[in-house]
Design a protein around this motif. Structure first.
Motif, PDB file in Angstrom:
ATOM      1  N   LEU A 145       0.857  -1.182   0.000  1.00 34.67           N
ATOM      2  CA  LEU A 145       0.000   0.000   0.000  1.00 34.67           C
ATOM      3  C   LEU A 145       0.895   1.234   0.000  1.00 34.67           C
ATOM      4  N   MET A 146       0.688   2.150  -0.972  1.00 35.12           N
ATOM      5  CA  MET A 146       1.475   3.374  -1.059  1.00 35.12           C
ATOM      6  C   MET A 146       0.535   4.566  -0.926  1.00 35.12           C
ATOM      7  N   VAL A 147       0.876   5.476  -0.004  1.00 36.75           N
ATOM      8  CA  VAL A 147      -0.035   6.576   0.325  1.00 36.75           C
ATOM      9  C   VAL A 147       0.638   7.917   0.042  1.00 36.75           C
ATOM     10  N   HIS A 148      -0.075   8.777  -0.658  1.00 40.69           N
ATOM     11  CA  HIS A 148       0.436  10.088  -1.068  1.00 40.69           C
ATOM     12  C   HIS A 148       0.248  11.128   0.028  1.00 40.69           C
ATOM     13  N   GLY A 149       0.569  12.370  -0.276  1.00 39.12           N
ATOM     14  CA  GLY A 149       0.374  13.481   0.654  1.00 39.12           C
ATOM     15  C   GLY A 149      -0.200  14.686  -0.064  1.00 39.12           C
ATOM     16  N   TRP A 150       0.057  15.880   0.458  1.00 41.20           N
ATOM     17  CA  TRP A 150      -0.421  17.137  -0.143  1.00 41.20           C
ATOM     18  C   TRP A 150       0.779  17.958  -0.595  1.00 41.20           C
ATOM     19  N   PRO A 151       0.756  18.597  -1.762  1.00 42.22           N
ATOM     20  CA  PRO A 151      -0.326  18.639  -2.738  1.00 42.22           C
ATOM     21  C   PRO A 151      -0.174  17.575  -3.822  1.00 42.22           C
ATOM     22  N   TYR A 221       2.439  -4.693   3.333  1.00 36.37           N
ATOM     23  CA  TYR A 221       3.489  -3.699   3.552  1.00 36.37           C
ATOM     24  C   TYR A 221       2.921  -2.319   3.217  1.00 36.37           C
ATOM     25  N   VAL A 222       3.479  -1.275   3.840  1.00 32.73           N
ATOM     26  CA  VAL A 222       2.991   0.080   3.588  1.00 32.73           C
ATOM     27  C   VAL A 222       4.174   1.017   3.357  1.00 32.73           C
ATOM     28  N   GLN A 223       3.926   2.048   2.527  1.00 31.95           N
ATOM     29  CA  GLN A 223       4.977   3.010   2.205  1.00 31.95           C
ATOM     30  C   GLN A 223       4.361   4.386   2.034  1.00 31.95           C
TER      31      GLN A 223
END
Length: 435
Positions: A145-151, A221-223
């Motif tokens: 799982l890959m999680v973005h941010g802002w902006p 797994y997460v990133q």
């Protein structure tokens, strides 16, 4: 004088160590409802539905009409990017956006990976799920799982995905092959925004955990970087038995002995375990302090009144502010940058994305004081907003097994240096499996 400072620091460290030497604490796995109105008594539709990014003539014509009405204030002479986005260079971008940028072509490109939506805690959650086209004999892909941010958005992972799902074709070892899941944070792009106050990183982490369970992954797994780093950290705090490994390219570490004695580091850095590279990236402190002041004004606005918004320039490299074009096209194409803008504009999510700051800037955030007891890897990119030494990371993530000084790159690592970040993820996985 220095002896007294040293003794006070040692005493402070002993007190901090004694107070923070707690058991392996976890965040409570609660529940929530963030959709409009009350939770339905009939239960929630848990189906996973295919989704496709679309556009229309009306949408594009509306955009062009708005661009045609733009009025710009001339920049100060020789201001480059010191006052923000230089309007002389902005004219070039607006002209490209109006006359050359092909949104239909970009929509087609966005759809090259499979998109889906599913309802969780009252919100329509959007994600892409990319599986490897082929696998080495006897190997199973690792769910990441890959999680973005802002902006940013899910789009910032498009360039790194091939290095993870088909590493051999892209010059990396195929010892580790991943299937990649990239969700949109609620209130960003195609994920529905919360209708209620209080939707923060912990609620997001819980929703993404439920998403992974719904996809059939009991362990994964997460990133992440930026908000993604906090959300992934919260997932490890909520459900450590389900998170097999955590990889970060940013860390938010506030309640820490080392941050308290930051000002002493330039004199006593070696005593505190800082490496030569740490010292180069953290000092002189005056320079780092003013860098943070320059780059964090947006955070105060969005943490207090977010409904009232050139990060890909100075967050990529602070020296880019000295350039007439802000260095934007040194690492990114205008098509890539404008696609990111369009994902906010066409979905109308810039305000809801900014509200995430207000919801997370609370004094009662329990997660800040909880250590993460999940195997962790960290990639320290030299142009990140603030350098976090290994000692700092390990104080929050005691099972840190990989810490890398990256040769180049800044805040938007997956978007800017996809191959470097993928290499470090592969490196982390190798160390994790040899434990």
């Amino acid at each position: 004088m220095w002896l007294e400072i040293l003794l006070a620091s040692v005493l402070g460290f002993v007190i901090y160590w004694f107070v923070s030497k707690d058991k392996e604490e976890t965040l409570p796995l609660e529940d929530g409802w963030w959709g409009p109105g009350m939770r339905p008594t009939t239960g929630e539709d848990e189906s996973i539905r295919p989704f496709k990014v679309e556009t229309s003539d009306e949408e594009i014509n509306d955009l062009h009409q708005r661009i045609d009405k733009v009025r710009l204030t001339p920049p100060l002479e020789d201001s480059r990017f010191h006052y923000g986005f230089n309007s002389n260079y902005l004219k070039k971008i607006i002209s490209y956006w109006r006359n050359e940028f092909d949104w239909r072509k970009q929509v087609e490109s966005l759809n090259r990976y499979p998109h889906f939506k599913t309802k969780i805690e009252g919100l329509d959650i959007h994600f892409i799920h990319v599986k490897p086209s082929q696998l080495p004999s006897g190997q199973t892909p690792k769910p990441l799982l890959m999680v973005h941010g802002w902006p940013g958005s899910f789009f910032e992972f498009y360039k790194i995905i091939p290095f993870l799902t088909d590493p051999k074709k892209h010059g990396l070892s195929d010892e580790h092959v991943f299937e990649v899941i990239c969700p949109s944070i609620p209130g960003y792009a195609f994920s529905e925004a919360s209708s209620k106050k209080g939707f923060n990183s912990v609620a997001t982490a819980r929703i993404f955990y439920k998403l992974m369970l719904r996809l059939g992954f009991q362990q994964f797994y997460v990133q992440g970087g930026d908000w993604g780093a906090l959300i992934c950290t919260n997932m490890a705090q909520l459900v450590p038995s389900h998170v097999k490994g955590l990889h970060l390219n940013m860390a938010i570490i506030l309640r820490n002995f080392y941050t308290l004695i930051l000002l002493l580091g330039w004199r006593l850095g070696r005593l505190f375990g800082y490496t030569k590279r740490d010292m180069e990236l953290m000092y002189p402190f005056k320079k780092v302090f003013f860098k943070l002041m320059r780059e964090s004004g947006y955070m105060h606005i969005q943490s207090t009144k977010p409904d009232t918004v050139e990060k890909f320039s100075t967050w990529t490299n602070p020296e880019f502010r000295d350039l007439e074009d802000g260095g934007l096209e040194r690492k990114f194409s205008l098509d890539d940058l404008l696609t990111g803008v369009m994902l906010y504009w066409t979905t109308g999510t810039i305000t809801s994305s900014q509200r995430f700051y207000k919801e997370n800037m609370r004094l009662d955030n329990k997660h800040e004081g909880i250590k993460v007891h999940v195997p962790t890897g960290f990639a320290a990119f030299p142009c990140e907003l603030i350098h976090v030494p290994e000692k700092w990371v390990k104080s929050k993530y005691p099972k840190l097994i990989s810490y890398s000084y990256m040769p180049r790159g800044g805040h938007f690592a997956a978007f800017e240096e996809p191959e470097l970040l993928a290499q470090d993820i592969h490196k982390f996985m190798g160390l994790l499996e040899r434990q």
